[in-house]
Motif scaffolding. Structure first.
Motif, PDB file in Angstrom:
ATOM      1  N   ILE A   1       0.817  -1.216   0.000  1.00 57.78           N
ATOM      2  CA  ILE A   1       0.000   0.000   0.000  1.00 57.78           C
ATOM      3  C   ILE A   1       0.854   1.270   0.000  1.00 57.78           C
ATOM      4  N   GLY A   2       2.161   1.100  -0.191  1.00 58.88           N
ATOM      5  CA  GLY A   2       3.057   2.233  -0.363  1.00 58.88           C
ATOM      6  C   GLY A   2       3.719   2.703   0.912  1.00 58.88           C
ATOM      7  N   GLU A   3       4.802   3.437   0.737  1.00 63.35           N
ATOM      8  CA  GLU A   3       5.559   4.045   1.821  1.00 63.35           C
ATOM      9  C   GLU A   3       6.008   3.050   2.891  1.00 63.35           C
ATOM     10  N   GLY A   4       6.278   1.804   2.471  1.00 65.80           N
ATOM     11  CA  GLY A   4       6.783   0.796   3.389  1.00 65.80           C
ATOM     12  C   GLY A   4       5.728  -0.021   4.110  1.00 65.80           C
ATOM     13  N   TYR A   5       4.465   0.184   3.779  1.00 65.60           N
ATOM     14  CA  TYR A   5       3.366  -0.536   4.430  1.00 65.60           C
ATOM     15  C   TYR A   5       2.865  -1.664   3.533  1.00 65.60           C
ATOM     16  N   TYR A   6       2.496  -2.795   4.175  1.00 70.25           N
ATOM     17  CA  TYR A   6       1.866  -3.910   3.482  1.00 70.25           C
ATOM     18  C   TYR A   6       0.610  -4.279   4.247  1.00 70.25           C
ATOM     19  N   ASP A   7      -0.389  -4.775   3.524  1.00 72.68           N
ATOM     20  CA  ASP A   7      -1.681  -5.060   4.138  1.00 72.68           C
ATOM     21  C   ASP A   7      -2.288  -6.302   3.500  1.00 72.68           C
ATOM     22  N   ALA A   8      -2.972  -7.073   4.312  1.00 68.92           N
ATOM     23  CA  ALA A   8      -3.771  -8.198   3.822  1.00 68.92           C
ATOM     24  C   ALA A   8      -5.020  -8.227   4.691  1.00 68.92           C
ATOM     25  N   ARG A   9      -6.158  -8.487   4.060  1.00 70.69           N
ATOM     26  CA  ARG A   9      -7.427  -8.380   4.790  1.00 70.69           C
ATOM     27  C   ARG A   9      -8.396  -9.453   4.325  1.00 70.69           C
ATOM     28  N   ARG A  10      -9.107 -10.005   5.297  1.00 68.42           N
ATOM     29  CA  ARG A  10     -10.193 -10.943   4.990  1.00 68.42           C
ATOM     30  C   ARG A  10     -11.428 -10.476   5.730  1.00 68.42           C
ATOM     31  N   ASP A  11     -12.527 -10.390   4.994  1.00 68.77           N
ATOM     32  CA  ASP A  11     -13.782  -9.938   5.586  1.00 68.77           C
ATOM     33  C   ASP A  11     -14.645 -11.127   5.979  1.00 68.77           C
ATOM     34  N   PHE A  12     -15.276 -10.979   7.125  1.00 64.04           N
ATOM     35  CA  PHE A  12     -16.249 -11.942   7.639  1.00 64.04           C
ATOM     36  C   PHE A  12     -17.529 -11.139   7.845  1.00 64.04           C
ATOM     37  N   GLY A  13     -18.344 -11.064   6.793  1.00 67.05           N
ATOM     38  CA  GLY A  13     -19.505 -10.175   6.854  1.00 67.05           C
ATOM     39  C   GLY A  13     -18.993  -8.748   7.033  1.00 67.05           C
ATOM     40  N   PRO A  14     -19.542  -8.018   7.994  1.00 67.25           N
ATOM     41  CA  PRO A  14     -19.107  -6.632   8.208  1.00 67.25           C
ATOM     42  C   PRO A  14     -17.869  -6.509   9.096  1.00 67.25           C
ATOM     43  N   ILE A  15     -17.234  -7.627   9.405  1.00 69.11           N
ATOM     44  CA  ILE A  15     -16.065  -7.619  10.278  1.00 69.11           C
ATOM     45  C   ILE A  15     -14.831  -8.003   9.471  1.00 69.11           C
ATOM     46  N   ALA A  16     -13.784  -7.191   9.596  1.00 70.57           N
ATOM     47  CA  ALA A  16     -12.545  -7.435   8.856  1.00 70.57           C
ATOM     48  C   ALA A  16     -11.450  -7.889   9.811  1.00 70.57           C
ATOM     49  N   TYR A  17     -10.648  -8.834   9.344  1.00 68.73           N
ATOM     50  CA  TYR A  17      -9.455  -9.278  10.062  1.00 68.73           C
ATOM     51  C   TYR A  17      -8.291  -8.974   9.141  1.00 68.73           C
ATOM     52  N   SER A  18      -7.295  -8.244   9.643  1.00 73.08           N
ATOM     53  CA  SER A  18      -6.216  -7.843   8.769  1.00 73.08           C
ATOM     54  C   SER A  18      -4.850  -7.994   9.420  1.00 73.08           C
ATOM     55  N   VAL A  19      -3.843  -8.003   8.563  1.00 72.84           N
ATOM     56  CA  VAL A  19      -2.449  -7.921   8.996  1.00 72.84           C
ATOM     57  C   VAL A  19      -1.886  -6.678   8.330  1.00 72.84           C
ATOM     58  N   ILE A  20      -1.172  -5.890   9.104  1.00 71.15           N
ATOM     59  CA  ILE A  20      -0.570  -4.670   8.587  1.00 71.15           C
ATOM     60  C   ILE A  20       0.908  -4.693   8.940  1.00 71.15           C
ATOM     61  N   ALA A  21       1.749  -4.587   7.930  1.00 72.26           N
ATOM     62  CA  ALA A  21       3.190  -4.515   8.136  1.00 72.26           C
ATOM     63  C   ALA A  21       3.568  -3.044   8.083  1.00 72.26           C
ATOM     64  N   ILE A  22       4.190  -2.577   9.150  1.00 73.46           N
ATOM     65  CA  ILE A  22       4.492  -1.155   9.271  1.00 73.46           C
ATOM     66  C   ILE A  22       5.991  -0.908   9.175  1.00 73.46           C
ATOM     67  N   PRO A  23       6.369   0.238   8.592  1.00 75.12           N
ATOM     68  CA  PRO A  23       7.792   0.551   8.506  1.00 75.12           C
ATOM     69  C   PRO A  23       8.369   0.931   9.853  1.00 75.12           C
ATOM     70  N   PRO A  24       9.695   0.941   9.959  1.00 79.70           N
ATOM     71  CA  PRO A  24      10.317   1.351  11.229  1.00 79.70           C
ATOM     72  C   PRO A  24       9.836   2.739  11.634  1.00 79.70           C
ATOM     73  N   LYS A  25       9.898   3.009  12.943  1.00 74.36           N
ATOM     74  CA  LYS A  25       9.411   4.275  13.489  1.00 74.36           C
ATOM     75  C   LYS A  25       9.990   5.492  12.792  1.00 74.36           C
ATOM     76  N   GLU A  26      11.249   5.424  12.417  1.00 82.75           N
ATOM     77  CA  GLU A  26      11.874   6.591  11.792  1.00 82.75           C
ATOM     78  C   GLU A  26      11.296   6.896  10.404  1.00 82.75           C
ATOM     79  N   ARG A  27      10.571   5.953   9.797  1.00 78.96           N
ATOM     80  CA  ARG A  27       9.960   6.187   8.495  1.00 78.96           C
ATOM     81  C   ARG A  27       8.496   6.569   8.602  1.00 78.96           C
ATOM     82  N   GLN A  28       7.914   6.528   9.784  1.00 77.04           N
ATOM     83  CA  GLN A  28       6.485   6.831   9.954  1.00 77.04           C
ATOM     84  C   GLN A  28       6.257   8.306  10.058  1.00 77.04           C
TER      85      GLN A  28
END
Length: 96
Positions: free
Chosen positions: A69-96
Motif C-alpha cells: 500500500i506504499g511508503e513501506g506498508y503492506y496489508d492483507a485483509r479478509r472480511d467476515f460479513g461486516p467484520i474485517a481481520y487484517s495484517v498490517i506490516a508497518i515501517p520502522p518508526k523513523e519512516r512513519q
C-alpha cells in the motif's frame, strides 16, 4: 535471512472475548452494534523484505494476498460479513 516480529495477543482470551461479546449482543438486542468493525495484527521489521514476509505469513493463514500500500506498508485483509481481520506490516518508526 530477514527477521520480523508479529504483534499478537493471547489467542484463547481473544476468542473467549469474541464469544462473550457475541453472547452479550444476542442477549441484549437493545445494544447498538457498529456498522463495520475490524481486528488486526501488526508486523514490525527493519526492512521491506521482512515486512512483506511477515505479512505473507499471516495472509497465508487467512487465504488472502498481500498488498503493497506504499511508503513501506503492506496489508492483507479478509472480511467476515461486516467484520474485517487484517495484517498490517508497518515501517520502522523513523519512516512513519
Amino acid at each position: 535471512m530477514s527477521e520480523y516480529v508479529i504483534r499478537s495477543g493471547d489467542r484463547a482470551a481473544f476468542i473467549a472475548g469474541l464469544r462473550e461479546l457475541a453472547d452479550f449482543l444476542t442477549a441484549n438486542p437493545a445494544v447498538l452494534v457498529p456498522r463495520n468493525a475490524s481486528f488486526g495484527v501488526f508486523v514490525d521489521a527493519s526492512d521491506a523484505t521482512a515486512r512483506r514476509e511477515g505479512a505473507e505469513h499471516v495472509a497465508a493463514s487467512l487465504g488472502v494476498p498481500v498488498e503493497d500500500i506504499g511508503e513501506g506498508y503492506y496489508d492483507a485483509r479478509r472480511d467476515f460479513g461486516p467484520i474485517a481481520y487484517s495484517v498490517i506490516a508497518i515501517p520502522p518508526k523513523e519512516r512513519q
